[in-house]
Motif scaffolding. Structure first.
Motif, PDB file in Angstrom:
ATOM      1  N   ARG A 117       0.815  -1.227   0.000  1.00  0.00           N
ATOM      2  CA  ARG A 117       0.000   0.000   0.000  1.00  0.00           C
ATOM      3  C   ARG A 117       0.845   1.273   0.000  1.00  0.00           C
ATOM      4  NH1 ARG A 117      -3.950  -1.510   5.041  1.00  0.00           N
ATOM      5  NH2 ARG A 117      -5.033  -3.249   4.086  1.00  0.00           N
ATOM      6  N   PHE A 137       1.695   1.655   9.878  1.00  0.00           N
ATOM      7  CA  PHE A 137       0.271   1.400  10.145  1.00  0.00           C
ATOM      8  C   PHE A 137      -0.474   2.623  10.652  1.00  0.00           C
ATOM      9  CE2 PHE A 137       2.620  -0.425  13.838  1.00  0.00           C
ATOM     10  CZ  PHE A 137       2.129   0.379  14.846  1.00  0.00           C
ATOM     11  N   VAL A 139       0.149   6.081   9.520  1.00  0.00           N
ATOM     12  CA  VAL A 139       0.069   7.256   8.646  1.00  0.00           C
ATOM     13  C   VAL A 139      -1.297   7.299   7.938  1.00  0.00           C
ATOM     14  CG1 VAL A 139       1.054   6.192   6.554  1.00  0.00           C
ATOM     15  CG2 VAL A 139       1.412   8.622   6.992  1.00  0.00           C
ATOM     16  N   SER A 229      -4.714  13.064  15.205  1.00  0.00           N
ATOM     17  CA  SER A 229      -4.776  11.640  14.858  1.00  0.00           C
ATOM     18  C   SER A 229      -3.919  10.911  15.894  1.00  0.00           C
ATOM     19  CB  SER A 229      -4.228  11.440  13.440  1.00  0.00           C
ATOM     20  OG  SER A 229      -3.999  10.088  13.182  1.00  0.00           O
ATOM     21  N   PRO A 230      -4.501  10.675  17.066  1.00  0.00           N
ATOM     22  CA  PRO A 230      -3.696  10.102  18.144  1.00  0.00           C
ATOM     23  C   PRO A 230      -3.411   8.622  17.908  1.00  0.00           C
ATOM     24  CG  PRO A 230      -5.981  10.275  18.816  1.00  0.00           C
ATOM     25  CD  PRO A 230      -5.902  10.843  17.432  1.00  0.00           C
ATOM     26  N   TRP A 232      -3.701   4.775  18.120  1.00  0.00           N
ATOM     27  CA  TRP A 232      -4.815   3.910  18.540  1.00  0.00           C
ATOM     28  C   TRP A 232      -4.335   2.602  19.161  1.00  0.00           C
ATOM     29  CZ3 TRP A 232      -7.377   3.692  13.021  1.00  0.00           C
ATOM     30  CH2 TRP A 232      -7.703   4.975  12.604  1.00  0.00           C
ATOM     31  N   TYR A 270      -9.382  11.944  14.162  1.00  0.00           N
ATOM     32  CA  TYR A 270      -9.244  10.828  13.221  1.00  0.00           C
ATOM     33  C   TYR A 270      -9.298   9.548  14.058  1.00  0.00           C
ATOM     34  CZ  TYR A 270      -6.724   8.365   9.392  1.00  0.00           C
ATOM     35  OH  TYR A 270      -6.333   7.522   8.377  1.00  0.00           O
ATOM     36  N   ARG A 273     -12.692   2.870  12.855  1.00  0.00           N
ATOM     37  CA  ARG A 273     -14.048   2.653  12.345  1.00  0.00           C
ATOM     38  C   ARG A 273     -15.004   2.110  13.410  1.00  0.00           C
ATOM     39  NH1 ARG A 273     -11.566  -2.314   8.767  1.00  0.00           N
ATOM     40  NH2 ARG A 273      -9.615  -1.396   9.402  1.00  0.00           N
ATOM     41  N   LYS A 307     -13.474   2.216   6.432  1.00  0.00           N
ATOM     42  CA  LYS A 307     -12.054   2.191   6.808  1.00  0.00           C
ATOM     43  C   LYS A 307     -11.828   2.877   8.148  1.00  0.00           C
ATOM     44  CE  LYS A 307      -7.977   0.985   5.313  1.00  0.00           C
ATOM     45  NZ  LYS A 307      -7.727  -0.452   5.087  1.00  0.00           N
ATOM     46  N   ARG A 367      -9.113  -7.123  10.320  1.00  0.00           N
ATOM     47  CA  ARG A 367      -8.109  -7.032   9.269  1.00  0.00           C
ATOM     48  C   ARG A 367      -8.173  -8.156   8.255  1.00  0.00           C
ATOM     49  NH1 ARG A 367      -3.354  -7.627  12.719  1.00  0.00           N
ATOM     50  NH2 ARG A 367      -4.815  -7.857  14.398  1.00  0.00           N
ATOM     51  N   ARG A 372     -14.206  -9.468   4.564  1.00  0.00           N
ATOM     52  CA  ARG A 372     -14.855  -8.541   3.633  1.00  0.00           C
ATOM     53  C   ARG A 372     -15.523  -9.271   2.489  1.00  0.00           C
ATOM     54  NH1 ARG A 372     -10.059  -4.789   3.495  1.00  0.00           N
ATOM     55  NH2 ARG A 372     -10.146  -4.002   5.603  1.00  0.00           N
TER      56      ARG A 372
HETATM   57  P1  MGP Z   1      -6.487  -0.134  10.329  1.00  0.00           P
HETATM   58  O1  MGP Z   1      -7.778   0.270  10.943  1.00  0.00           O
HETATM   59  O2  MGP Z   1      -5.442  -0.697  11.230  1.00  0.00           O
HETATM   60  O3  MGP Z   1      -6.833  -1.114   9.210  1.00  0.00           O
HETATM   61  O4  MGP Z   1      -5.850   1.077   9.568  1.00  0.00           O
HETATM   62  P2  MGP Z   1      -5.862  -1.755   8.128  1.00  0.00           P
HETATM   63  O5  MGP Z   1      -4.468  -1.880   8.603  1.00  0.00           O
HETATM   64  O6  MGP Z   1      -6.028  -0.997   6.874  1.00  0.00           O
HETATM   65  O7  MGP Z   1      -6.484  -3.172   8.093  1.00  0.00           O
HETATM   66  P3  MGP Z   1      -7.563  -3.710   7.132  1.00  0.00           P
HETATM   67  O8  MGP Z   1      -8.241  -4.801   7.891  1.00  0.00           O
HETATM   68  O9  MGP Z   1      -8.499  -2.583   6.807  1.00  0.00           O
HETATM   69  O10 MGP Z   1      -6.783  -4.186   5.970  1.00  0.00           O
HETATM   70  C1  MGP Z   1      -6.578   1.910   8.705  1.00  0.00           C
HETATM   71  C2  MGP Z   1      -5.992   3.281   8.746  1.00  0.00           C
HETATM   72  O11 MGP Z   1      -6.197   3.774  10.056  1.00  0.00           O
HETATM   73  C3  MGP Z   1      -4.490   3.338   8.557  1.00  0.00           C
HETATM   74  O12 MGP Z   1      -4.128   3.498   7.217  1.00  0.00           O
HETATM   75  C4  MGP Z   1      -4.101   4.549   9.365  1.00  0.00           C
HETATM   76  O13 MGP Z   1      -4.277   5.727   8.628  1.00  0.00           O
HETATM   77  C5  MGP Z   1      -5.097   4.537  10.483  1.00  0.00           C
HETATM   78  N1  MGP Z   1      -4.496   3.946  11.671  1.00  0.00           N
HETATM   79  C6  MGP Z   1      -4.318   2.649  11.930  1.00  0.00           C
HETATM   80  N2  MGP Z   1      -3.738   2.506  13.146  1.00  0.00           N
HETATM   81  C7  MGP Z   1      -3.415   1.255  13.775  1.00  0.00           C
HETATM   82  C8  MGP Z   1      -3.559   3.760  13.659  1.00  0.00           C
HETATM   83  C9  MGP Z   1      -3.036   4.253  14.880  1.00  0.00           C
HETATM   84  O14 MGP Z   1      -2.593   3.547  15.773  1.00  0.00           O
HETATM   85  N3  MGP Z   1      -3.073   5.608  15.018  1.00  0.00           N
HETATM   86  C10 MGP Z   1      -3.556   6.425  14.060  1.00  0.00           C
HETATM   87  N4  MGP Z   1      -3.556   7.733  14.276  1.00  0.00           N
HETATM   88  N5  MGP Z   1      -4.031   5.979  12.903  1.00  0.00           N
HETATM   89  C11 MGP Z   1      -4.045   4.668  12.705  1.00  0.00           C
END
Ligand code: MGP
Length: 513
Positions: A117, A137, A139, A229-230, A232, A270, A273, A307, A367, A372
Motif C-alpha cells: 500500500r 500502520f 500514517v 490523529s492520536p 490507537w 481521526y 471505524r 475504513k 483485518r 470482507r
Molecule cells: P487499520 O484500521 O489498522 O486497518 O488502519 P488496516 O491496517 O487498513 O487493516 P484492514 O483490515 O483494513 O486491511 C486503517 C488506517 O487507520 C491506517 O491506514 C491509518 O491511517 C489509520 N491507523 C491505523 N492505526 C493502527 C492507527 C493508529 O494507531 N493511530 C492512528 N492515528 N491511525 C491509525
C-alpha cells in the motif's frame, strides 16, 4: 412540522424508528458504532457508568449528574452522519519496476500488506519518502489526508500529531500556514524531509512538543482548525469489538481534546471505524458542541468497506444540511479511464441483526480480507434475492402497494425548502420530544419554539437540566426557558394566548348559535 415537508417527515420518522430512542437502558450503555448509523441524522443519548463519566466529564460535574440521576441525558448530542467513498489512483511512472520489499534493518520487518500500500500512503513514495515502523500502520493514506485537507481549507491549521507528515503535507497544499507538532524529534525530521519531496516544507512550522503543552502556551495568530490523529494502539486495536477513547495511547485524550478546543473552535479527530460514538458524544457535550459530524470513510477495494471515521467538532455543523447521499471521490493524478467502480452497498443493517452478526463483524473488523469477501458475498446474495423476488411479483401487486414515493410527489414537493440549521433543529425538537416520552403536541411546539429562538446548545442544556430535575419535560423546559431567556418565554406565552383567544371566540360563537 409542516405538510410541505414530507421528505423531512419521513427522514425523522425513519431515524427515530431506527435508533429506537426508547430502547432499554442497556442499549444506551452499549457502544454506538458508525456501522450501525445510517446516513443522515442521529441523536446520541448515551448512558454511562459512574466510572466512565468521572473520566469523560470533570469530577464535579459527574458527581452532580450522578446525584441528580441524570445519566440518560449525559452527552446528548446530535450526530450528522455523512459517508464518503474514496478511491486512490496513482499511475506508476512509466518504466519503473515495482521495488522489492526492503530488507529488515532492525528486529522487525515491514509487513507485506503495508508495503503493497506504499503508494496509497504517499503517491510520491519512490522519490525517497521516509517512514518508520509505526508510521506504516499509523500514517493517514494520501487520499484521506487530501480529502480532510480539502475540507479544512483555512488560513492556519495545526496538526497536533504530525508523525511523518501525511496530514501536515496535505494541509500545506490547501491552507496558508500549517503548524505540525509531535513529541518525536526523529518523526518530525522525517516529516520535514517528506514535505520537501512534496515541495511544501516552507509552509509548515515543525514544533517538537507535546500538543497539550504547546496549546497551553501558544500565543501566536488565530488557529482555524486543529487536527488530531492520536495513536490507537497499533494494528491490535481491531482485535476488540469496539474502540474506547480510553484505548488511545496518550496519557490523557480528554486533556488533549481540551487543549485543542481551547486553541480553536474547530477540532477534528481521526478515529478507528469501530470507535464508541457514545463516548464521542459525551466528549462533544462536555466541551459545548451540541452537534458533530461523523464522517464514515469507505475504501472501495478489494470490496467496499468502512475504513475509519473522522469526527468534526464545530458549531458550523449546525449550518450544514443533513447528508442525503454518499460522496464518491477519486483522488490521484489521473482517473483510471475504464475502470468501473464497485457499487457501495452501505452499512449492513440486516447482517447486524442476524444470528451470525458477531462472527461477521469480527471478520470485518479483524483485518481480514476474507471477512470482507464474506460480507460482500452476503450483500450480493441479498441483492440478488431481492431483485429475483421483485421480478417474480406481478405488476398488479406493485400497483396495489401504490406508486413509488418519488412518483407521487408533485414538482417541487419534497425539495429542501429550509436551511440545514432549521432541518437539524426541527428533527432535534421532535427527537427530544420522543426521548422524553411526551405525546402532547404542545411539548413539540415548546421544543420547536425554543430551538428557533435560542442556540441549540442552550436548548439542549435546558433539556438536560429539565431531565435532571425529573419534572415533566414541557413544564420544566418552559420554566427554564423563562428563567434563562425572557424573550423565548414571551413568544411562547403570546402563542399560547393567541390559541386560547381563538378557542374562546369559537366557543362564544357556538354558544350564541
Ligand atoms: P487499520 O484500521 O489498522 O486497518 O488502519 P488496516 O491496517 O487498513 O487493516 P484492514 O483490515 O483494513 O486491511 C486503517 C488506517 O487507520 C491506517 O491506514 C491509518 O491511517 C489509520 N491507523 C491505523 N492505526 C493502527 C492507527 C493508529 O494507531 N493511530 C492512528 N492515528 N491511525 C491509525
Amino acid at each position: 412540522m409542516g405538510k410541505g415537508d414530507p421528505e423531512l417527515q419521513a427522514l425523522v420518522t425513519d431515524f427515530v424508528a431506527k435508533l429506537c430512542l426508547k430502547a432499554s437502558s442497556a442499549a444506551l450503555q452499549a457502544p454506538l458504532l458508525a456501522e450501525q448509523l445510517p446516513l443522515g441524522l442521529a441523536l446520541a443519548q448515551p448512558k454511562r457508568t459512574a466510572e466512565a463519566l468521572r473520566w469523560l466529564l470533570d469530577g464535579d460535574r459527574a458527581e452532580k449528574l450522578l446525584e441528580a440521576r441524570a445519566l440518560d441525558l449525559v452527552g446528548l448530542c446530535t450526530l450528522l452522519v455523512s459517508e464518503t467513498a474514496l478511491v486512490h489512483y496513482t499511475p506508476r511512472p512509466k518504466g519503473m519496476a515495482a521495488s522489492p520489499i526492503p530488507e529488515p534493518t532492525g528486529k522487525e520487518a515491514i509487513d507485506e500488506k503495508y508495503w503493497k500500500r506504499r503508494y496509497n500512503y504517499f503517491a510520491r513514495f519512490d522519490e525517497g519518502v521516509r517512514m518508520d515502523l509505526g508510521a506504516w500502520f499509523e500514517v493517514t493514506p494520501e487520499s484521506v489526508a487530501r480529502h480532510i485537507a480539502d475540507r479544512l481549507q483555512y488560513e492556519r491549521v495545526v496538526d497536533g500529531t504530525c508523525g511523518v507528515g501525511g496530514n501536515a503535507i496535505q494541509f500545506a497544499m490547501t491552507s496558508r500556514a500549517v503548524v505540525a507538532v509531535d513529541t518525536d524529534a526523529q518523526r518530525l525530521a522525517d516529516a520535514r524531509h517528506n514535505a520537501g519531496i512534496y515541495g511544501v516544507a516552507e509552509r509548515i512550522s515543525f514544533v517538537h512538543d507535546d500538543f497539550a503543552h504547546f496549546a497551553e502556551h501558544y500565543t501566536g495568530p488565530k488557529i482555524d482548525a486543529v487536527f488530531l490523529s492520536p495513536p490507537w494502539g497499533g494494528p491490535g486495536h481491531l482485535d476488540c469489538p469496539h474502540f474506547s477513547l480510553r484505548d488511545v495511547e496518550v496519557p490523557d485524550i480528554v486533556r488533549l481534546f481540551a487543549a485543542a478546543a481551547k486553541l480553536s473552535k474547530r477540532v477534528v479527530l481521526y478515529l478507528p471505524r469501530h470507535t464508541d460514538l457514545h463516548e464521542v458524544a459525551i466528549l462533544a457535550s462536555r466541551f459545548g458542541f451540541p452537534a458533530v459530524e461523523v464522517e464514515k470513510v469507505f475504501f472501495q477495494h478489494p470490496t467496499p468497506h468502512l475504513k475509519l471515521v473522522v469526527v468534526y467538532f464545530s458549531m458550523e455543523v449546525l449550518d450544514q444540511g443533513i447528508p442525503k447521499s454518499i460522496t464518491q471521490k477519486t483522488v490521484g493524478s489521473k482517473v483510471r479511464p475504464k475502470q468501473s467502480q464497485p457499487q457501495l452497498l452501505g452499512p449492513l443493517p440486516d447482517l447486524l441483526s442476524s444470528n451470525i452478526s458477531g462472527v461477521l463483524l469480527r471478520a470485518v473488523y479483524c483485518r481480514s480480507y476474507l471477512g470482507r469477501f464474506v460480507v460482500s458475498l452476503a450483500m450480493r446474495m441479498e441483492e440478488l434475492e431481492k431483485s429475483q423476488g421483485q421480478s417474480s411479483k406481478s405488476r398488479g401487486r406493485a400497483a396495489q402497494r401504490g406508486q413509488p414515493r418519488q412518483a407521487r410527489l408533485k414538482p417541487g414537493e419534497g425539495q429542501k425548502t429550509s436551511s440545514g440549521r432549521v432541518e437539524v433543529q426541527k428533527a432535534t425538537a421532535r427527537t427530544l420530544r420522543q426521548a422524553f416520552g411526551g405525546a402532547a403536541s404542545s411539548e413539540l411546539d415548546c421544543a420547536q419554539q425554543l430551538l428557533s429562538k435560542v442556540p441549540l446548545m442552550d436548548a439542549l442544556k435546558m433539556a438536560k437540566d429539565a431531565q435532571a430535575l425529573g419534572e415533566d419535560f414541557g413544564t420544566s423546559v418552559l420554566r427554564l426557558g423563562r428563567e434563562n431567556h425572557a424573550e423565548v418565554y414571551q413568544s411562547v406565552l403570546q402563542k399560547r394566548k393567541a390559541e386560547l383567544m381563538a378557542s374562546t371566540v369559537t366557543t362564544d360563537r357556538k354558544s350564541v348559535v
